[in-house]
Design a protein around this motif. Structure first.
Motif, PDB file in Angstrom:
ATOM      1  N   TYR A 163       0.834  -1.200   0.000  1.00  0.00           N
ATOM      2  CA  TYR A 163       0.000   0.000   0.000  1.00  0.00           C
ATOM      3  C   TYR A 163       0.863   1.243   0.000  1.00  0.00           C
ATOM      4  CZ  TYR A 163       0.999   0.201   5.028  1.00  0.00           C
ATOM      5  OH  TYR A 163       1.620   0.256   6.246  1.00  0.00           O
ATOM      6  N   VAL A 164       0.213   2.370  -0.263  1.00  0.00           N
ATOM      7  CA  VAL A 164       0.831   3.688  -0.219  1.00  0.00           C
ATOM      8  C   VAL A 164       0.002   4.505   0.755  1.00  0.00           C
ATOM      9  CG1 VAL A 164       1.394   5.758  -1.541  1.00  0.00           C
ATOM     10  CG2 VAL A 164       1.608   3.504  -2.598  1.00  0.00           C
ATOM     11  N   ALA A 165       0.670   5.186   1.684  1.00  0.00           N
ATOM     12  CA  ALA A 165      -0.029   6.049   2.637  1.00  0.00           C
ATOM     13  C   ALA A 165       0.784   7.334   2.786  1.00  0.00           C
ATOM     14  CB  ALA A 165      -0.185   5.359   3.982  1.00  0.00           C
ATOM     15  N   GLY A 166       0.092   8.445   2.832  1.00  0.00           N
ATOM     16  CA  GLY A 166       0.784   9.722   2.950  1.00  0.00           C
ATOM     17  C   GLY A 166      -0.134  10.806   3.458  1.00  0.00           C
ATOM     18  N   ARG A 202      -5.517   9.171  11.100  1.00  0.00           N
ATOM     19  CA  ARG A 202      -5.883  10.588  11.136  1.00  0.00           C
ATOM     20  C   ARG A 202      -6.586  10.956   9.832  1.00  0.00           C
ATOM     21  NH1 ARG A 202       0.074  12.121  12.535  1.00  0.00           N
ATOM     22  NH2 ARG A 202      -0.098  12.918  10.444  1.00  0.00           N
ATOM     23  N   PRO A 203      -7.484  11.954   9.872  1.00  0.00           N
ATOM     24  CA  PRO A 203      -8.212  12.331   8.654  1.00  0.00           C
ATOM     25  C   PRO A 203      -7.334  13.026   7.614  1.00  0.00           C
ATOM     26  CG  PRO A 203      -8.836  13.736  10.483  1.00  0.00           C
ATOM     27  CD  PRO A 203      -7.952  12.682  11.042  1.00  0.00           C
ATOM     28  N   ASP A 204      -6.156  13.536   8.001  1.00  0.00           N
ATOM     29  CA  ASP A 204      -5.305  14.219   7.025  1.00  0.00           C
ATOM     30  C   ASP A 204      -4.407  13.239   6.267  1.00  0.00           C
ATOM     31  OD1 ASP A 204      -3.845  13.663   9.297  1.00  0.00           O
ATOM     32  OD2 ASP A 204      -2.550  15.415   9.101  1.00  0.00           O
ATOM     33  N   LEU A 205      -4.612  11.945   6.441  1.00  0.00           N
ATOM     34  CA  LEU A 205      -3.833  10.930   5.738  1.00  0.00           C
ATOM     35  C   LEU A 205      -4.662  10.310   4.624  1.00  0.00           C
ATOM     36  CD1 LEU A 205      -2.234   8.936   8.677  1.00  0.00           C
ATOM     37  CD2 LEU A 205      -1.273  10.849   7.419  1.00  0.00           C
ATOM     38  N   TYR A 206      -3.985   9.851   3.615  1.00  0.00           N
ATOM     39  CA  TYR A 206      -4.656   9.043   2.605  1.00  0.00           C
ATOM     40  C   TYR A 206      -3.952   7.705   2.541  1.00  0.00           C
ATOM     41  CZ  TYR A 206      -0.816   9.898  -0.660  1.00  0.00           C
ATOM     42  OH  TYR A 206       0.413   9.955  -1.260  1.00  0.00           O
ATOM     43  N   GLN A 207      -4.663   6.710   2.064  1.00  0.00           N
ATOM     44  CA  GLN A 207      -4.084   5.383   1.907  1.00  0.00           C
ATOM     45  C   GLN A 207      -4.651   4.730   0.661  1.00  0.00           C
ATOM     46  OE1 GLN A 207      -5.318   4.017   5.695  1.00  0.00           O
ATOM     47  NE2 GLN A 207      -7.110   2.967   4.881  1.00  0.00           N
TER      48      GLN A 207
END
Length: 179
Positions: free
Chosen positions: A52-55, A161-166
């Motif tokens: 996966y990618v998370a940032g 956290r809501p400011d992260l995407y995955q």
């Protein structure tokens, strides 16, 4: 006289054939009388790891470079009969922050009995470790699956956290035996 010789050679060949055919049956009966010893439980890594990618979404000063592809390989270790412990090593290629430390959920199905279930490998961030890739540690979880062949699919959990995407690139897949 010739007929008697033919009959005797036919009977001799038939008896020899029956003896040859009976030998594997007798040796198989001997082999099943002494079953092989039960092997100790071994840990099986999932054949396909979770990727996966998370940032970050909103914090621009931390989002200058694209986040790396992160890989987590879950494992399964059969314990007492009908139970298995799922675990995972720390992920590869994490960011300096805790962005890539996401829970891993394991959905399993017992192919022998049809039983299903879900267990979650919770991440515990350990900021005392100097290397960022060593900061994510997963807590093992035990599931009562029943005996048989188990097929499992692992994926990343919800963002912390809501400011992260995955983005799930591919789920993990594994099959293994549970006594």
């Amino acid at each position: 006289m010739r007929r008697a010789a033919i009959r005797r050679s036919f009977v001799a060949r038939a008896a020899a054939s029956m003896t040859i055919l009976a030998l594997p049956l007798c040796s198989a009966a001997t082999a099943t009388a002494n079953p092989p010893p039960i092997q100790a439980a071994t840990t099986t890594a999932f054949q396909v790891p979770v990727r996966y990618v998370a940032g970050c979404r909103s914090n621009l000063f931390m989002c200058f470079s694209p986040p790396p592809l992160t890989t987590v390989t879950p494992t399964a270790t059969p314990g007492e009969p009908g139970a298995v412990t799922f675990a995972a090593e720390h992920p590869t290629s994490t960011w300096v922050d805790i962005f890539s430390c996401l829970d891993v959920s394991v959905n399993w199905r017992n192919l022998t009995t049809g039983a299903v279930g879900t267990t979650v490998l919770r991440q515990a961030a350990d900021y005392t470790r100097p290397a960022p890739e060593d900061r994510c540690q997963y807590t093992p979880a035990t599931a009562v699956t029943g005996s048989g062949t188990i097929a499992a699919i692992a994926a990343i959990g919800e963002a912390l956290r809501p400011d992260l995407y995955q983005i799930l690139v591919n789920p993990g897949l594994g099959t293994f035996q549970v006594p």
